[in-house]
Design an enzyme around this catalytic site. Sequence first.
Site, PDB file in Angstrom:
ATOM      1  N   LYS A 143      89.829 -45.953 -30.011  1.00 44.40           N
ATOM      2  CA  LYS A 143      89.803 -44.607 -30.576  1.00 44.40           C
ATOM      3  C   LYS A 143      91.056 -44.423 -31.428  1.00 44.40           C
ATOM      4  CE  LYS A 143      89.379 -39.775 -29.025  1.00 44.40           C
ATOM      5  NZ  LYS A 143      89.383 -38.895 -27.810  1.00 44.40           N
ATOM      6  N   SER A 155      85.452 -35.994 -27.571  1.00 42.56           N
ATOM      7  CA  SER A 155      85.994 -36.387 -28.853  1.00 42.56           C
ATOM      8  C   SER A 155      85.938 -37.893 -29.115  1.00 42.56           C
ATOM      9  CB  SER A 155      87.445 -35.922 -28.943  1.00 42.56           C
ATOM     10  OG  SER A 155      88.218 -36.558 -27.942  1.00 42.56           O
ATOM     11  N   SER A 189      86.321 -35.972 -22.845  1.00 40.85           N
ATOM     12  CA  SER A 189      86.126 -36.673 -24.114  1.00 40.85           C
ATOM     13  C   SER A 189      85.736 -38.146 -24.020  1.00 40.85           C
ATOM     14  CB  SER A 189      87.386 -36.555 -24.981  1.00 40.85           C
ATOM     15  OG  SER A 189      87.453 -35.258 -25.533  1.00 40.85           O
TER      16      SER A 189
END
Lengths: 490, 490, 96
Positions: free
Chosen positions: B79, B154, B178
């Site tokens: 990420k 996210s 997330s």
Amino acid sequence: MSAAGTATDVEAVIGLECHVELSTRTKMFCGCRNAFGAPPNSNVCPICLGHPGTMPVPNRTAIEYIVRIGLALDCRIAPDSLFHRKNYFYPDMPKNFQISQYDLPICVDGHLDVQVDGESRRIGITRVHMEEDTGKTSHAGTTGRIAQAEYALEDYNRAGVPLVEVVSEPDIRSPEEARAYLTELRAVLQTLGVSDVRMEEGSLRCDANISVRPVGSVELGTKVEIKNMNSIRSVERALRFERDRQRAALESGEPIAQETRHYDENTGATSSMRSKEFAFDYRYFPEPDLTPLEPEPAWVEEIRAALPELPAARRARFETEYGLSPQQSGVVGGQSDWASFFEDAVALGADAPSVANWTAGDLAALVNESGDGLGASKVTPAHIADLVRLVDDGVLSSAGAKAALAEAFASGEPIEAIVEAKGLRQVSDEGALESVIDEVIAENPGPVQQYLGGKDGAINALVGPVMKKTKGSANPAVVQEILRRRLARP
Amino acid sequence: MPELCDRTGHELASLLRDGTTSPAEVLESCLARTAALDERLHAILTPTVDEARAQAAGAEDRLRSGGASAVAGIPLALKDVLCTSGIRTTAGSKILEPYVPPYDCTAWARLKDAGAVLVGKTNCDEFAMGSSNENSAFGPVHNPWATDLVPGGSSGGSAAAVAAGQAVWALGTDTGGSVRQPAALCGVVGLKPTYGRVSRYGLIAFASSLDHVGTLTRDVRDAATLLSGIAGFDPLDATSLPDPPRDFTEGIDGGVRGLRVGVVEDWLGVEGTQPGVRDAFHAALDRLDGLGAAVEPVKLPHADFALSAYYLIAPAEASSNLARYDGVRYGLRVDGDDVVQMNMRTRGSGFGDEVKRRIMLGTYALSAGYYDAYYGQAQKVRTLVIRDFEQAFAGVDVVVAPTSPTTAFRIGERVDDPLAMYLSDVFTIPADLAGIPAISIPCGLADGLPVGFQVMGALRDEATVLRAAFALEQDLAFDARPPLVAEVAP
Amino acid sequence: MAVPIDVDHVARLARLELTPDERERFGRQLAQILEHAERVGQVAAEDVPPTSHPLPRSNVLRDDEPRDGLTHDQAIANAPATEGGMFRVPRIVEQG
Ligand SMILES: [Mg+2]
Ligand SMILES: [Zn+2]
């Protein structure tokens, strides 16, 4: 009317906030070197530059140092304390918050006793807390003044250096007391070996709060904060100026604004910086990247046990153990470098009061006018010990000793060598003096006649020239004795 | 025979060990999948093809010389809130678009040392603030199950990349759900370990006391394997757990006979919970029962307030963590006449709506006069949420619930209603507040879209969470594939 | 009911330049979010200690040992503007 005219009618209420940079090897929250004077942005890493994703880890030695300071100031060491974030934007602060402490500082409720013209005053210490220093901003542009600067440059070498804030109670009543407090605090910090305490280099910085009130009244006047004082002397001057300014305002009935004022070293005056009507909102909250501090009582006791002799105790000991006067112990007992210099000289067998005399007197004068500290001086305890011995043995006159010390301060040569090279040895040997004395008698018929005529005092008019010709190395007593023999009256 | 890029990490590890395939082959398979699908998914912001090929070659040597770790040669995605030295790291924000970190986050540093192969940095909501990936400054990620739907957020890019075969596994971050919520919406496994189990050093902070590094994988065994590769104390993260590193796959297949499973029944009544989600969840509960687990109801009385507490604590910490993006040291700068104007313009145009909203919310919640009512009270509610879990775990071994009240929703559906968006985290936020380990595994389809089943365990008890999730996973044998993948790899 | 936020004051504190549209929109949305967040006030928690960490630890410290940092070039590599090895910023005017 002159302020001085009513000087006794008002008293100042002063509190000091001192920031002390600790002399640890590395910064507070990262492994960067804690060094003064490196090229810009050369002692930095992602952590102290506030790069995304980085986290702080506190320096154990810095925590030990602040505990030392707290104990030396008779503070209570909190069993549980927290780091908080103090949030505000300023480009010298890489994260735009400062890791500091808020309602749970490490050290609280201490005090420091200071001597002000012979009497002792106890100044309360509200708190001593741990935080991190900011970087350095230089304002660039045509003029040096911040207001006209066109832009600014940031150097983050200092960002994250361990900083201890020492906050006093508003117990200080005069600028002189403020100076005494700072001098004593600096001596304590230096003795603890936790900081270079150099105000010029910013390793000791100080802000002051001052208000005035009629003597005897209990409620406080409007508090004014003064910043930008970079020496103990300037703190005293700034506070004098501000006290008199506020007193004048009080007398003429003008209101005193609660504000922050800026001290100008050149004019010795303070001027309004920013009024407090924009109250800062620091939004303190517990630093979530750090854990609470819970100093082990055993560890604190270890640190307490290892504390060095503090200046106050040392001065008292010097007075009793070596019979020094308070003035002398003040000079050689206050700061640790002077104290060890003094005791080393005494350890070399020299008479203590004489060592104190020369050290607190001539040497202190030389060091002060040089502007650099004792550390920079070439004079060693051995120099002083030799000097004292040679004076006691009558080899050096006090005039000769002064000259020898001055030379040693300049060259660092051993005293003996200087005495020989400069011919400072005090001459008592009659043979060596006879010829000089004959010359003087020949060259000064007037005083000779007066003496022979019964005017005894005229002998001095002959001693003088002899001393002159021998560059002060003659022993005046011996000279007079020979003169009297030579001019024996019938 | 599925393509290499669709295999699990542990399958590939054995194929690599016995020489059936090579790291290069596996990597090329993932790169080919990215070439085929990423235009439609937009899961990867910064591909790292050259680095990956070099790392694959390095892994090859390790494998030949034997003793390579379980992550060696397996293609990984990170990420884009995880800092990678020399590789652009944007946090999905315009304000960090040009930022190239000078250091590696600890999690990646450990995998890199073990021979992992980085295929790219994945798209995410700006600064990990979001539940749909629509808050990325570089455009949304599309769900491989239906490209007009969100992948969740996210960590939506990481979840989509693993679901689509662009990477075999990935790291994400979980502050309010997330990792688990996008895993649920993309039909993969998402594990959020205990707070502090994995170092946060190098994870671009959103809310420090809630941020966790987590894993997105194809199955539970891979989650345990990848976690083993990144867990353990880090001297650079003062909040990381002191526990020694260990192999989390140990005992994973121990089964659930006699395991006490608590169901938060109140949550199933939460309005807006999709019937299909409820059905799939109940079906999975029956499986656990059938496997010999003892299913019983538990109460978390304060969980109702968890969402409110979260939306005060997280923004408050974020408002401070994001203050460093000021246009001075790195990232975007929009110039101004003075530094304040420069800061305000830079942040005004560099941050997106959701980030600005949360910064303002947090700034307000911490500001003078509101701290106690908002941040202070929220921290007390957090304590009560933790106590609720402690009580629950006194009676049961794990607590289970749906991961998200709904399956993947339409892109654009909730952008104008922040509150509705926040509600999609209602089942995941409590575990973040309590810092307990929690995993989401696919438990079936509702209207053709994957549903996530969440297993939460006591602090530090990843072992039981993984054992329960593994048993259920084996029994469910969920093997549906995203239509998009079936399309390119029939 | 949520206290209406002084959006301009908060935006100033947070150093955010807002467009008129954003000012209006955020003001509305923040009031709505706060109204929900204020539910924490309904919980009786006077005697409950606040939690700032899910796993309480203490005294995590590091030894005073130097670690290599960045070279000067690395330190300023990401800087939008530099001069003389320092980070250059527009003039600083005293303010709150
Ligand atoms: Mg301070
Ligand atoms: Zn550093």
